[in-house]
Design a protein around this motif. Structure first.
Motif, PDB file in Angstrom:
ATOM      1  N   ARG A 575      -5.085 -61.094 -24.488  1.00  0.00           N
ATOM      2  CA  ARG A 575      -5.979 -60.028 -23.948  1.00  0.00           C
ATOM      3  C   ARG A 575      -5.478 -58.957 -25.009  1.00  0.00           C
ATOM      4  N   GLY A 576      -4.336 -58.475 -25.138  1.00  0.00           N
ATOM      5  CA  GLY A 576      -3.892 -57.487 -25.936  1.00  0.00           C
ATOM      6  C   GLY A 576      -4.429 -57.475 -27.335  1.00  0.00           C
ATOM      7  N   GLU A 577      -4.289 -58.812 -27.886  1.00  0.00           N
ATOM      8  CA  GLU A 577      -4.980 -58.814 -29.049  1.00  0.00           C
ATOM      9  C   GLU A 577      -6.470 -58.379 -29.017  1.00  0.00           C
ATOM     10  N   LEU A 578      -7.186 -59.180 -28.073  1.00  0.00           N
ATOM     11  CA  LEU A 578      -8.556 -58.791 -27.975  1.00  0.00           C
ATOM     12  C   LEU A 578      -9.111 -57.367 -27.874  1.00  0.00           C
ATOM     13  N   LEU A 579      -8.066 -56.558 -27.173  1.00  0.00           N
ATOM     14  CA  LEU A 579      -8.587 -55.268 -26.725  1.00  0.00           C
ATOM     15  C   LEU A 579      -8.142 -54.384 -28.184  1.00  0.00           C
ATOM     16  N   LEU A 580      -7.460 -54.826 -29.038  1.00  0.00           N
ATOM     17  CA  LEU A 580      -7.192 -54.141 -30.245  1.00  0.00           C
ATOM     18  C   LEU A 580      -8.483 -54.514 -31.208  1.00  0.00           C
ATOM     19  N   LYS A 581      -8.767 -55.678 -31.008  1.00  0.00           N
ATOM     20  CA  LYS A 581     -10.179 -56.085 -31.814  1.00  0.00           C
ATOM     21  C   LYS A 581     -11.305 -55.088 -31.325  1.00  0.00           C
ATOM     22  N   MET A 582     -11.387 -54.916 -30.018  1.00  0.00           N
ATOM     23  CA  MET A 582     -12.282 -53.971 -29.333  1.00  0.00           C
ATOM     24  C   MET A 582     -12.195 -52.616 -29.681  1.00  0.00           C
ATOM     25  N   ASN A 583     -11.187 -52.095 -30.399  1.00  0.00           N
ATOM     26  CA  ASN A 583     -10.937 -50.661 -30.622  1.00  0.00           C
ATOM     27  C   ASN A 583     -10.425 -49.991 -29.238  1.00  0.00           C
ATOM     28  N   LYS A 584      -9.652 -50.795 -28.676  1.00  0.00           N
ATOM     29  CA  LYS A 584      -9.304 -50.184 -27.286  1.00  0.00           C
ATOM     30  C   LYS A 584      -7.590 -50.259 -27.297  1.00  0.00           C
ATOM     31  N   PRO A 585      -6.955 -49.448 -28.142  1.00  0.00           N
ATOM     32  CA  PRO A 585      -5.518 -49.695 -28.122  1.00  0.00           C
ATOM     33  C   PRO A 585      -4.917 -49.374 -27.157  1.00  0.00           C
ATOM     34  N   ALA A 588      -4.959 -52.137 -24.983  1.00  0.00           N
ATOM     35  CA  ALA A 588      -3.726 -53.318 -25.482  1.00  0.00           C
ATOM     36  C   ALA A 588      -2.490 -52.893 -25.186  1.00  0.00           C
ATOM     37  N   LYS A 589      -2.146 -51.619 -25.281  1.00  0.00           N
ATOM     38  CA  LYS A 589      -0.906 -51.137 -25.051  1.00  0.00           C
ATOM     39  C   LYS A 589      -0.353 -51.572 -23.679  1.00  0.00           C
ATOM     40  N   GLU A 590      -1.244 -51.262 -22.538  1.00  0.00           N
ATOM     41  CA  GLU A 590      -0.906 -51.635 -21.056  1.00  0.00           C
ATOM     42  C   GLU A 590      -0.793 -53.207 -21.027  1.00  0.00           C
ATOM     43  N   ALA A 591      -1.540 -53.962 -21.754  1.00  0.00           N
ATOM     44  CA  ALA A 591      -1.377 -55.550 -21.576  1.00  0.00           C
ATOM     45  C   ALA A 591      -0.048 -55.793 -22.100  1.00  0.00           C
ATOM     46  N   TYR A 592       0.303 -55.226 -23.346  1.00  0.00           N
ATOM     47  CA  TYR A 592       1.601 -55.639 -23.942  1.00  0.00           C
ATOM     48  C   TYR A 592       2.892 -55.331 -23.237  1.00  0.00           C
ATOM     49  N   LEU A 593       2.619 -54.128 -22.300  1.00  0.00           N
ATOM     50  CA  LEU A 593       3.840 -53.596 -21.606  1.00  0.00           C
ATOM     51  C   LEU A 593       3.728 -54.284 -20.356  1.00  0.00           C
ATOM     52  N   ARG A 594       2.512 -54.845 -19.791  1.00  0.00           N
ATOM     53  CA  ARG A 594       2.939 -55.812 -18.614  1.00  0.00           C
ATOM     54  C   ARG A 594       3.602 -57.038 -19.061  1.00  0.00           C
ATOM     55  N   ALA A 595       3.113 -57.499 -20.189  1.00  0.00           N
ATOM     56  CA  ALA A 595       3.893 -58.777 -20.913  1.00  0.00           C
ATOM     57  C   ALA A 595       5.480 -58.614 -20.952  1.00  0.00           C
ATOM     58  N   LEU A 596       5.613 -57.480 -21.317  1.00  0.00           N
ATOM     59  CA  LEU A 596       7.101 -56.977 -21.359  1.00  0.00           C
ATOM     60  C   LEU A 596       7.769 -57.050 -20.074  1.00  0.00           C
ATOM     61  N   GLU A 597       7.164 -56.686 -19.098  1.00  0.00           N
ATOM     62  CA  GLU A 597       7.882 -56.502 -17.791  1.00  0.00           C
ATOM     63  C   GLU A 597       8.096 -58.032 -17.434  1.00  0.00           C
ATOM     64  N   LEU A 598       7.260 -59.005 -17.625  1.00  0.00           N
ATOM     65  CA  LEU A 598       7.636 -60.385 -17.555  1.00  0.00           C
ATOM     66  C   LEU A 598       8.827 -60.887 -18.688  1.00  0.00           C
ATOM     67  N   ASP A 599       8.717 -60.420 -19.676  1.00  0.00           N
ATOM     68  CA  ASP A 599       9.723 -61.009 -20.545  1.00  0.00           C
ATOM     69  C   ASP A 599      10.095 -60.112 -21.680  1.00  0.00           C
ATOM     70  N   ARG A 600      11.191 -59.282 -21.401  1.00  0.00           N
ATOM     71  CA  ARG A 600      11.571 -58.123 -22.384  1.00  0.00           C
ATOM     72  C   ARG A 600      12.418 -58.788 -23.514  1.00  0.00           C
ATOM     73  N   SER A 601      12.735 -59.842 -23.401  1.00  0.00           N
ATOM     74  CA  SER A 601      13.627 -60.676 -24.613  1.00  0.00           C
ATOM     75  C   SER A 601      12.680 -61.353 -25.592  1.00  0.00           C
ATOM     76  N   ASN A 602      11.359 -61.068 -25.610  1.00  0.00           N
ATOM     77  CA  ASN A 602      10.430 -61.798 -26.428  1.00  0.00           C
ATOM     78  C   ASN A 602      10.392 -60.944 -27.578  1.00  0.00           C
ATOM     79  N   ALA A 603      11.041 -60.923 -28.841  1.00  0.00           N
ATOM     80  CA  ALA A 603      10.777 -60.079 -30.016  1.00  0.00           C
ATOM     81  C   ALA A 603       9.197 -60.304 -30.511  1.00  0.00           C
ATOM     82  N   ASP A 604       8.543 -61.165 -30.296  1.00  0.00           N
ATOM     83  CA  ASP A 604       7.261 -61.080 -30.669  1.00  0.00           C
ATOM     84  C   ASP A 604       6.308 -60.143 -29.947  1.00  0.00           C
ATOM     85  N   LEU A 605       6.530 -59.823 -28.716  1.00  0.00           N
ATOM     86  CA  LEU A 605       5.917 -58.874 -27.893  1.00  0.00           C
ATOM     87  C   LEU A 605       6.189 -57.523 -28.464  1.00  0.00           C
TER      88      LEU A 605
END
Length: 923
Positions: A575-585, A588-605
């Motif tokens: 969803r973060g990727e899609l929101l970037l595509k929709m020019n809603k950064p 997108a930031k909120e989506a990635y921060l939520r994902a980081l709450e679930l996995d802060r050890s993921n370098a890709d995030l």
């Protein structure tokens, strides 16, 4: 040496014999790859990597999933994973070393098993039992399948714990505590290799009662009754026995409590596809689970048809008491009951041997029997590894009885030799089935065509080979075998997508989505369907978002997946990727921060979040997030590359050394990517290291002959370092690939006019620019300079007037026009003008107007998360890809340094213009 130690002694000849037999049966397993569960446990398991903290092995399950997550299988085997990690340390993902260690462990198990057999069988029968165990084909899944190492390691410590316990009885029935303490420790180690290791405690208890103390069931019963009636006190030997049993049971209870704490009191989630009987109503559930017992017994007795996967519809449910298969169940329990009665009722060595064999068959199999709690499979050949020890003991014991009969002795030897030879050949042949995923699953389909999972897995194997047409046929067959298999329809959809048949792909995804349960507010999704089936929403959304008009529809699907499972990390990432595509950064930031709450050890995030900050025009925070990604994964290629670009484009000279270091790390990871060398060249140009810049640019061009930016900037470098003639062939190559490259044409025209004195060639370059873009100021102005060089002052004047109309605020055009008009006035109006010999300086001034043509990098890799790619498995991590379709775009933004350079060159141009004016005015 104690009596037990003497009985269990194994000679070097016996060891050599067993090792030789194991090597002969399993030498070809060394050439097999990673297949089936090996992919998840080894190839996809980050716990094997040295960069992963060692404590993660004790926090995650066997597959590298945190035990706290619902999708975890709760299989806690950290010591087995530790051996995989050691393999990785020495050979990374070279399958040979993993298979070799498995074969070594199997040989060790066979030797330790021989020591156990010698406690209950004579010398010859013990060797026979060990040889039967060494060659039995049922073991190929445990030995040749790398994940089977859990069985091997657990068995070593399982048998070692039992052997240790047999030394706990001292003289006059005293207790020797050291072997008991060692037994408890070995039980814990066996359990940390695989859960069934704890069952050795039950075997030790039975050994203590019926063998060490010599009780039979009738004697034990009479003794207990007399004590309860008050007719006698508890015998001292029984008190000793009870004390030892209490210690064992307390230790076992402690291990169970710790194990329950580790899995956080949660059982793993399995579906009807994994184990159909587990979710079936009574009496089908009980009848099926009981029928599976004779099925497993038959595999030990006749391992002719082996299959790597017995889930789904492999064994149809036993739904009625009238089902003929119930006869097999009754027969099995009758035989088992008879053997139990014989072993517990009668004294003697024979009954003890049978009892020990039954203990090895029954107790280690209980956790996998489905009788007390459901497991994630119907039948699994690897779980028969330890039970087959008891089976081999029974066969060896029966063979000894036959050889005692002079009439049957020769026949029994012939029969034994034939069984050993056939089993060894079957094992050798079966090993080749594990050579690759395709060979493994095709061999399984020969045995069972009613398992949709097997059809799916053959399709996956073909898909990995990019054979999508054949893969599609197998996936479609899976949907026909099991029409309600969500994963099969997802596989069909993904394959259609790979074949660019998007309409059929969407239809298949919609079928899969229709099979999903309806959202029930407040009800946990994971308890009803496998979590990886949620990827149908991700895959469908990724498919339809290629259509710009359906972006909102795709976002709705992502949000639906999140509503069904709030901890669905992949949904937030996509969803973060899609929101970037929709020019809603910001979203997108909120989506990635939520994902980081679930996995802060993921370098890709952290990398994806950095890309968001770039979109938000916050390069400082972007760089911080790139750095976080590199802290977690120092070899994160895209983070290395893009953070280096960010440092380079900041214009801060202090960051250039670190940028260069990261680019060097990147090219060491991706030596075939021309972009890395190109950007190293750009850094060198910024640092005025011309020779180094030339080297890097040439490397980039060598890897990618049509590299537009590298070709132009190399030519520009030559031009700026007074090597214009070396620049000309580079420009010819550039214009061969990109004939409309404006800056290349300008630079070529300049070199032709000033260095080659080829006015006609320069004129062709500038005219071509104007043909493509009549309003190009640089091309128009330089064509005016050509007219001036051709001594056509009137045409030059007209040309400059037109150029000034295009750029009325450019002072150098006004000055040139003034110079030309002054010259026309001084020479009269005839139009036939003679230009002074200093005329070349006008062309030099023309050069000054485009000397700042340095073409900034245009083949970048700022990458977001791509579409998720599901293969019937949960994809809980961000993926990376390179947007190579942007390689020919001109970058519209220039760095701060480049702007300063332009201003400096503009000032220098004005000074030269003043000199030209003085020359043309005869001063």
């Amino acid at each position: 040496m104690s009596t037990v130690e003497k009985m269990a002694y194994v000679s070097p000849k016996e060891i050599a014999l067993i090792v030789g037999v194991v090597a002969a049966c399993y030498w070809n397993s060394l050439f097999c790859g990673f297949v089936f569960d090996d992919v998840s446990a080894i190839l996809d398991n980050k716990d094997l990597h040295p960069s992963t903290p060692l404590q993660n092995l004790f926090r995650n399950d066997f597959w590298g999933t945190p035990m706290s997550e619902e999708r975890s299988h709760k299989s806690y085997r950290p010591l087995t994973v530790l051996t995989f990690r050691l393999n990785y340390l020495f050979s990374e993902l070279n399958a040979f070393s993993y298979h070799l260690l498995n074969v070594v462990f199997h040989a060790v198990v066979c030797i330790v098993f021989l020591k156990v057999c010698k406690l209950f069988l004579d010398y010859r029968s013990s060797v026979v039992a060990s040889l039967l165990f060494a060659v039995h084909p049922i073991h190929t899944e445990a030995v040749t399948g790398v994940v089977g190492r859990a069985e091997l390691l657990s068995s070593i410590f399982f048998l070692a714990a039992f052997l240790s316990y047999t030394r706990s009885k001292g003289p006059e029935n005293t207790i020797v505590w050291t072997p008991i303490a060692l037994t408890v420790f070995l039980v814990a180690v066996a359990t940390l290799c695989k859960e069934q290791g704890i069952t050795v405690v039950g075997i030790c208890c039975i050994y203590e009662v019926f063998m060490a103390q010599g009780y039979t069931l009738p004697i034990l019963w009479d003794t207990v009754l007399q004590i309860l009636r008050g007719k006698g006190s508890i015998p001292y030997c029984m008190l000793q026995m009870l004390l030892k049993l209490i210690v064992l049971m307390f230790s076992t209870l402690l291990l169970v409590v710790i194990r329950v704490q580790v899995i956080q009191s949660q059982l793993p989630v399995f579906t009807r596809f994994d184990n159909p009987a587990a979710v079936s109503p009574s009496p089908a559930r009980q009848l099926t689970f009981n029928y599976l017992l004779p099925v497993n017994a038959w595999l030990l007795l006749n391992p002719s048809e082996l299959c790597c996967d017995w889930t789904m519809g492999t064994i149809p449910l036993v739904e009625s008491l009238l089902d003929a298969r119930n006869i097999a169940t009754i027969t099995f329990f009758c035989v088992l009951g008879s053997l139990l009665v014989f072993s517990l009722r009668y004294p003697g060595d024979s009954s003890k041997t049978v009892l020990m064999a039954l203990c090895l068959i029954v107790l280690p199999f209980i956790p996998a029997s489905n009788l007390f709690f459901p497991v994630g499979f119907v039948v699994a050949e690897r779980v028969l590894y330890v039970p087959s020890m008891g089976f081999c003991m029974l066969i060896a014991h029966g063979w000894r009885k036959l050889t005692s009969n002079s009439v049957l002795r020769k026949l029994s030897w012939v029969f034994l030799s034939l069984v050993l030879f056939i089993h060894a050949l079957k094992t050798l042949h079966r090993n080749w089935d594990w050579e690759s995923e395709y060979t493994l699953f095709m061999s399984a389909l020969k045995v069972n065509k009613n398992n949709a999972k097997l059809w799916n897995n053959v399709g996956h194997a073909l898909e990995n080979e990019k054979n999508f047409e054949r893969a599609l046929r197998f996936f479609i067959q899976a949907t026909q075998v099991q029409p309600d298999d969500i994963g099969a329809h997802m596989n069909v959809g993904r394959t259609y997508k790979n074949l660019n048949r998007t309409k059929e792909a969407e239809e298949s995804y919609l079928v899969a989505k229709s099979l999903m349960p309806q959202i029930i507010p407040g009800k946990k999704y994971a308890a009803r369907v496998a979590p990886n089936h949620l990827n149908v929403y991700i895959n469908l959304a990724n498919l339809i978002r290629a259509n710009e008009s359906r972006l909102e529809e795709a976002d709705q699907l992502y949000r639906q997946a999140i509503s069904m499972r709030p901890d669905f990390k992949q949904a937030y990432i996509s969803r973060g990727e899609l929101l970037l595509k929709m020019n809603k950064p910001m979203q997108a930031k909120e989506a990635y921060l939520r994902a980081l709450e679930l996995d802060r050890s993921n370098a890709d995030l952290w990398y994806n979040l950095a890309i968001v900050y770039i979109e938000l025009k916050d390069p400082t925070e972007a760089l911080n997030n790139f750095n976080r990604a590199l802290e977690l994964n120092p070899n994160h290629k895209l983070a290395l590359f893009n953070s280096a670009l960010l440092m380079q484009e900041s214009g801060d000279a202090r960051l250039r050394p670190e940028a260069k270091k990261r680019l060097l790390s990147y090219v060491s990871e991706e030596p075939q990517d021309a972009n890395g060398y190109f950007n190293l060249g750009m850094l060198a140009m910024d640092d005025k290291k011309d020779a180094e810049a030339e080297t890097w640019m040439k490397k980039a061009i060598k890897l990618q002959a049509s590299f537009r930016s590298a070709l132009f900037n190399l030519a520009l470098l030559y031009s700026q370092t007074a090597k214009e003639l070396k620049a000309l062939p580079v420009l010819e190559e550039l214009l061969r690939y990109y004939p409309d490259h404006t800056k290349g044409l300008i630079l070529k025209g300049d070199i032709l006019m000033n260095q080659k004195k080829d006015i006609r060639g320069a004129k062709e370059c500038f005219e071509k620019i104007l043909k493509m873009d009549p309003n190009n100021v640089q091309g128009k102005h330089n064509l005016c300079v050509v007219y001036f060089e051709e001594r056509d002052l009137l045409k030059a004047e007209k040309c400059l007037v037109e150029t000034l109309a295009l750029a009325p605020h450019e002072e150098y055009i006004q000055r040139h026009l003034s110079i030309v008009r002054s010259k026309i006035a001084s020479l009269g109006t005839g139009g036939a003008s003679v230009i002074p010999t200093e005329k070349t300086t006008v062309a030099e001034e023309g050069k000054a107007t485009f000397a700042n043509l340095k073409e900034v990098r245009n083949e970048q890799k700022t990458t977001r998360t791509p579409d998720s790619n599901n293969k019937n498995k949960g994809q809980g991590k961000a993926k990376k890809h390179e947007e190579k379709n942007n390689t020919d775009k001109e970058t519209k933004k220039k760095s701060t340094k480049e702007i300063k350079d332009i201003e400096k060159k503009r000032v220098a141009a004005l000074k030269r213009l003043e000199e030209i004016e003085r020359i043309l005015n005869g001063e």
